[in-house]
Design an enzyme around this catalytic site. Structure first.
Site, mmCIF file in Angstrom:
data_model
loop_
_atom_site.group_PDB
_atom_site.id
_atom_site.type_symbol
_atom_site.label_atom_id
_atom_site.label_comp_id
_atom_site.label_asym_id
_atom_site.label_seq_id
_atom_site.Cartn_x
_atom_site.Cartn_y
_atom_site.Cartn_z
ATOM 1 N N SER A 70 38.944 175.240 41.594
ATOM 2 C CA SER A 70 38.517 174.815 40.263
ATOM 3 C C SER A 70 37.742 175.946 39.574
ATOM 4 O O SER A 70 38.289 177.015 39.344
ATOM 5 C CB SER A 70 37.689 173.534 40.372
ATOM 6 O OG SER A 70 37.566 172.910 39.115
ATOM 7 N N LYS A 104 29.890 161.059 18.703
ATOM 8 C CA LYS A 104 28.676 161.582 19.345
ATOM 9 C C LYS A 104 28.592 161.120 20.795
ATOM 10 O O LYS A 104 28.141 161.834 21.674
ATOM 11 C CB LYS A 104 27.438 161.119 18.560
ATOM 12 C CG LYS A 104 26.113 161.561 19.159
ATOM 13 C CD LYS A 104 26.007 163.073 19.202
ATOM 14 C CE LYS A 104 24.675 163.511 19.787
ATOM 15 N NZ LYS A 104 24.596 164.978 19.914
#
EC number: 3.4.21.-
Length: 305
Positions: free
Chosen positions: A179, A231
Site C-alpha cells: 500500500s 463537509k
C-alpha cells in the site's frame, strides 16, 4: 508554641510546593532541549568499518593463539604504515577531496500507520542532497505495510527529491512494502526484495463503525450540524444516508485512481490495471509482475558495494 509549629508547617508546605513546581519545570525544559537537539542531529555510521570489524572477528575466531599473535602484529604494522602514507598524502594535497570513490548512503524507514518517520527522513534526504557528489547513491531499507495517504504521500515526495537531483535511489524490501509502503518503493530507480517479502496492495481501504442504532435503542439523541453539502459524509454516531455512502465511495475511488497514476508514472512498464486490484504478492511473483527489479536482500546489496 502552636503558632511556631503552624508557621513551620505552612512554610514546609510552601517549600514542598515550590520544589515540586521547580522540578516539573526543569523536566519540561530538559525534554524540550533534548527534542531540540535531537531534531538537528544525524547519526552517521561507516558500514565499511562495521563489516571490516565483523570480518576480522570471524577470521580471528578460527585461528590458534600463535596465529592470532602473528595476525595482530601484521595488522598493526599495516595500519601504522597506511596511516603514515595517508598523512603524507594529505600534507601534499591539502585541498584534495577524493572524488573517485562513490558513496552509498544507507537509510532506514520503518513505517507505521501515520508514516511518522517522514520527519527524520526529510532531514536525512536534505543532508544527502547538500553533501552528495557525482555517482553517489542512496539505499533505502524500507519496511512498511502502509497507512494514511497524506503521510505516505509526503514520504514519497521526499524520495522524489533524490530523483530530481539525479541521485540514484535503490529501495530494498526485506519484509514488506505494501500500500503506502509500495507508494514509497515505486519512486526508486531500482527495487530489490527478498523472495518472501510482501509487495503490492495498490488499493485504498476505509472502514468506519456506526453506533447510531445503538444510541437510538438507548434513547440517546445525536445531533450533527455541518456547513457545506459534503463537509461530513459517513459518521460514527450520526445516521448515514445513501447519498453520503455514495459520496464516500466516490472519494475512495478517486484516491485509488490517483494512487494508480502515481505508481504508473514511476514504473511505466507495469500493467497497472493488473497489479492495482489491492492484492499483494511475495517477492518472486512481484518480480514476474515487474513490481520489483531483482530478488536480493539489502545485506547482499551493501556487501556487493
Amino acid at each position: 508554641m502552636d503558632f511556631i509549629l503552624n508557621y513551620a508547617l505552612f512554610f514546609f508546605k510552601i517549600f514542598t510546593l515550590f520544589a515540586l513546581i521547580l522540578t516539573i519545570f526543569l523536566i519540561i525544559v530538559n525534554v524540550a532541549r533534548h527534542k531540540s537537539k535531537k531534531k538537528y542531529e544525524l547519526d552517521i555510521v561507516s558500514l565499511n568499518s562495521y563489516y571490516e570489524h565483523v570480518k576480522n572477528k570471524i577470521i580471528l575466531s578460527t585461528m590458534s593463539t600463535y596465529e592470532k599473535k602473528i595476525w595482530n602484529k601484521s595488522n598493526k604494522l599495516f595500519k601504522k604504515t597506511r596511516s603514515k602514507i595517508n598523512m603524507t598524502f594529505l600534507k601534499k594535497n591539502k585541498y584534495y577531496l577524493n572524488q573517485n570513490n562513490p558513496i552509498l548512503y544507507v537509510l532506514d524507514f520503518k513505517g507505521n500507520v501515520s508514516a511518522s518517520e517522514v520527519t527524520s527522513l526529510r532531514e536525512e534526504i536534505s543532508a544527502i542532497i547538500l553533501a552528495a557528489k557525482e555517482n553517489d547513491e542512496v539505499l533505502l531499507r524500507l519496511e512498511s505495510g502502509g497507512g494514511v495517504i497524506h503521510g505516505y504521500g509526503l514520504a514519497s515526495s521526499q524520495l522524489s527529491r533524490l530523483r530530481e537531483k539525479n541521485i540514484r535511489l535503490t529501495v530494498s524490501v526485506d519484509k514488506i512494502a505494501a500500500s503506502g509502503g509500495y507508494m514509497m518503493a515505486c519512486v526508486a530507480n531500482y527495487i530489490i526484495a527478498a523472495p518472501f517479502s510482501v509487495i503490492g496492495s495498490i488499493g485504498v481501504v476505509a472502514q468506519i463503525p456506526n453506533f447510531n442504532k445503538l444510541l437510538k435503542k438507548n434513547n440517546v439523541d445525536m445531533e450533527l450540524h455541518t456547513s457545506g453539502l459534503y463537509k461530513r459524509t459517513l459518521t460514527v454516531f450520526g445516521e448515514n444516508t445513501k447519498e453520503a455512502r455514495e459520496k464516500f465511495c466516490k472519494d475512495l475511488n478517486f484516491t485509488h485512481v490517483l494512487f494508480k497514476e502515481f505508481v504508473h508514472s514511476m514504473r511505466p512498464s507495469l500493467n497497472i490495471d493488473e497489479v492495482s486490484t489491492g492484492e499483494h504478492w511475495f517477492g518472486t511473483t512481484a518480480l514476474e509482475k515487474k513490481l520489483i527489479d531483482k530478488i536480493e536482500t539489502s545485506d547482499d546489496f551493501i556487501i556487493s558495494r
